[in-house]
Design a protein around this motif. Structure first.
Motif, PDB file in Angstrom:
ATOM      1  N   ASP A 110       0.763  -1.148   0.026  1.00 42.97           N
ATOM      2  CA  ASP A 110       0.124  -0.039  -0.120  1.00 42.97           C
ATOM      3  C   ASP A 110       0.848   1.460   0.102  1.00 42.97           C
ATOM      4  N   LYS A 111       1.786   1.175   1.039  1.00 42.84           N
ATOM      5  CA  LYS A 111       2.711   2.540   0.815  1.00 42.84           C
ATOM      6  C   LYS A 111       3.487   2.868  -0.395  1.00 42.84           C
ATOM      7  N   LYS A 112       4.052   1.758  -1.125  1.00 42.81           N
ATOM      8  CA  LYS A 112       4.685   1.904  -2.397  1.00 42.81           C
ATOM      9  C   LYS A 112       3.542   2.234  -3.559  1.00 42.81           C
ATOM     10  N   THR A 145       2.691   5.928  -2.842  1.00 40.75           N
ATOM     11  CA  THR A 145       3.789   6.826  -3.410  1.00 40.75           C
ATOM     12  C   THR A 145       3.901   6.999  -4.510  1.00 40.75           C
ATOM     13  N   TYR A 146       4.174   5.973  -5.576  1.00 43.62           N
ATOM     14  CA  TYR A 146       4.174   5.841  -6.949  1.00 43.62           C
ATOM     15  C   TYR A 146       2.781   6.580  -7.650  1.00 43.62           C
ATOM     16  N   GLY A 147       1.795   6.119  -7.160  1.00 45.11           N
ATOM     17  CA  GLY A 147       0.328   6.482  -7.711  1.00 45.11           C
ATOM     18  C   GLY A 147       0.149   8.182  -7.574  1.00 45.11           C
ATOM     19  N   PHE A 148       0.510   8.471  -6.352  1.00 48.19           N
ATOM     20  CA  PHE A 148       0.298   9.802  -6.109  1.00 48.19           C
ATOM     21  C   PHE A 148       1.075  10.899  -7.106  1.00 48.19           C
ATOM     22  N   ILE A 184      -2.957   5.899   1.389  1.00 45.28           N
ATOM     23  CA  ILE A 184      -2.433   4.879   2.151  1.00 45.28           C
ATOM     24  C   ILE A 184      -3.633   4.322   3.114  1.00 45.28           C
ATOM     25  N   GLU A 185      -4.431   5.389   3.700  1.00 43.03           N
ATOM     26  CA  GLU A 185      -5.538   4.912   4.526  1.00 43.03           C
ATOM     27  C   GLU A 185      -6.541   4.623   3.790  1.00 43.03           C
TER      28      GLU A 185
END
Length: 359
Positions: A176-178, A181-184, A233-234
């Motif tokens: 989820d974190k990765k 980060t990339y998707g944003f 992420i949330e």
């Protein structure tokens, strides 16, 4: 950047030997099935390291043969480049000035190329994936960081989906974190791209169509209401139960939607076939214009019989707007003449059963 020559060996139906392309505009005339599109495919393959027609590279090898090779000389104002593309069965090898190319992006940024094909109509009529692919390609042509983000996102997405299917749900927080980060970063780049695209595309459409029809592109992200990585992420955490139930990642920029609209709604619903065809062609001109604005460079253009469905007036207007290129290759049926005046730096070939004859 432009091609000086290509040497063919067992490529499709093209006759083995060297063909000169040392002009700004290259016309390839001939009836269907003679090899005109094969020539465009060879140019694209040398620029991108793959074909725009097939995902099975071995289909480019002449029937009955195992080995194929394309070797080209290209030049710009300062340098000359030798590039070769070889296939031995399924094994591919690309050389640039004698050194093996490990990542195809090393070619993309040296030899930018844009191809116009009939299937481009799917930018309007096709599935959302087609429009995502177009805008991702446009961004990737001039922004290597964006290309890295897209590659990384797809890799993480595949890993996350595999974890879901294999019931490795404890790994989801890491993915989820990765993904966030990339998707944003991808989401923000796509928003900016659509804004820039809409500064060019509607004006082009009005000029070439001769109407006041206002056609624009809208962008709706899967994460439209989320303003930072932590909120994404949330949100992804909240989708875990649904994702596990459906065995896939249900939220992310891989589900973003680009829509082509006129004043009355989606063009695929409100527009005629002619309007949709013209709009799809102008996607490519806008792509070339944006690339020129971002890099100061002109791409190579490949136009594969895409002007057939335009009337004489729109063809002339289209070609007048086709200015941002270093070299252009056109395929025409015999005795077609789309140019109002013969271009100064033009090379005209008649293509017959894979052989090219200068006209």
């Amino acid at each position: 950047m432009r091609f000086k020559s290509i040497k063919y060996y067992n490529f499709r139906n093209i006759n083995n030997g060297v063909v000169l392309f040392n002009k700004d505009d290259i016309i390839l005339e001939g009836i269907n099935g003679q090899g005109k599109t094969n020539i465009l495919e060879s140019v694209y393959t040398l620029c991108y390291g793959n074909s725009f027609r097939t995902q099975l590279s071995k289909e480019m090898i002449k029937h009955g043969e195992r080995v194929m090779n394309l070797t080209a000389v290209l030049e710009d104002e300062e340098d000359s480049y030798d590039v070769s593309y070889s296939l031995d069965g399924n094994k591919r090898k690309i050389l640039l000035n004698g050194k093996e190319v490990k990542d195809r992006k090393d070619l993309i940024y040296l030899f930018p190329c844009i191809v116009f094909i009939h299937e481009d109509i799917d930018f309007i009529k096709g599935e959302p994936e087609m429009r995502r692919k177009f805008f991702d390609q446009t961004l990737s042509m001039y922004d290597p960081i964006y290309l890295n983000y897209i590659r990384a996102y797809r890799n993480v997405l595949a890993q996350r989906n595999a974890a879901i299917k294999n019931n490795q749900t404890t790994l989801l927080d890491i993915y989820d974190k990765k993904l966030a980060t990339y998707g944003f970063e991808i989401m923000n780049s796509r928003r900016n791209m659509v804004n820039e695209f809409n500064e060019i595309f509607p004006i082009l459409y009005k000029k070439i169509s001769g109407t006041n029809k206002n056609i624009t592109v809208s962008y709706k992200s899967s994460w439209d209401e989320l303003n930072d990585v932590s909120s994404i992420i949330e949100h992804l955490k909240e989708t875990h139960e649904r994702d596990i139930r459906l065995l896939t990642t249900t939220s992310g920029i891989h589900r973003d939607r680009f829509t082509v609209n006129d004043e009355n709604g989606p063009l695929v619903v409100t527009g005629s076939t002619g309007q949709i065809r013209l709009a799809s062609l102008l996607f490519r001109i806008a792509e070339a214009r944006i690339f020129k604005e971002k890099t100061g460079k002109d791409p190579i253009l490949l136009l594969d019989d895409v002007l057939l469905e335009l009337d004489d007036i729109k063809r002339a207007r289209f070609l007048e707007e086709l200015t941002s290129y270093s070299q252009a290759f056109y395929t025409f049926l015999p005795r077609e003449s789309y140019f109002n005046e013969r271009k100064d730096d033009l090379l005209d070939y008649n293509v017959v059963e894979g052989k090219l004859y200068e006209v």
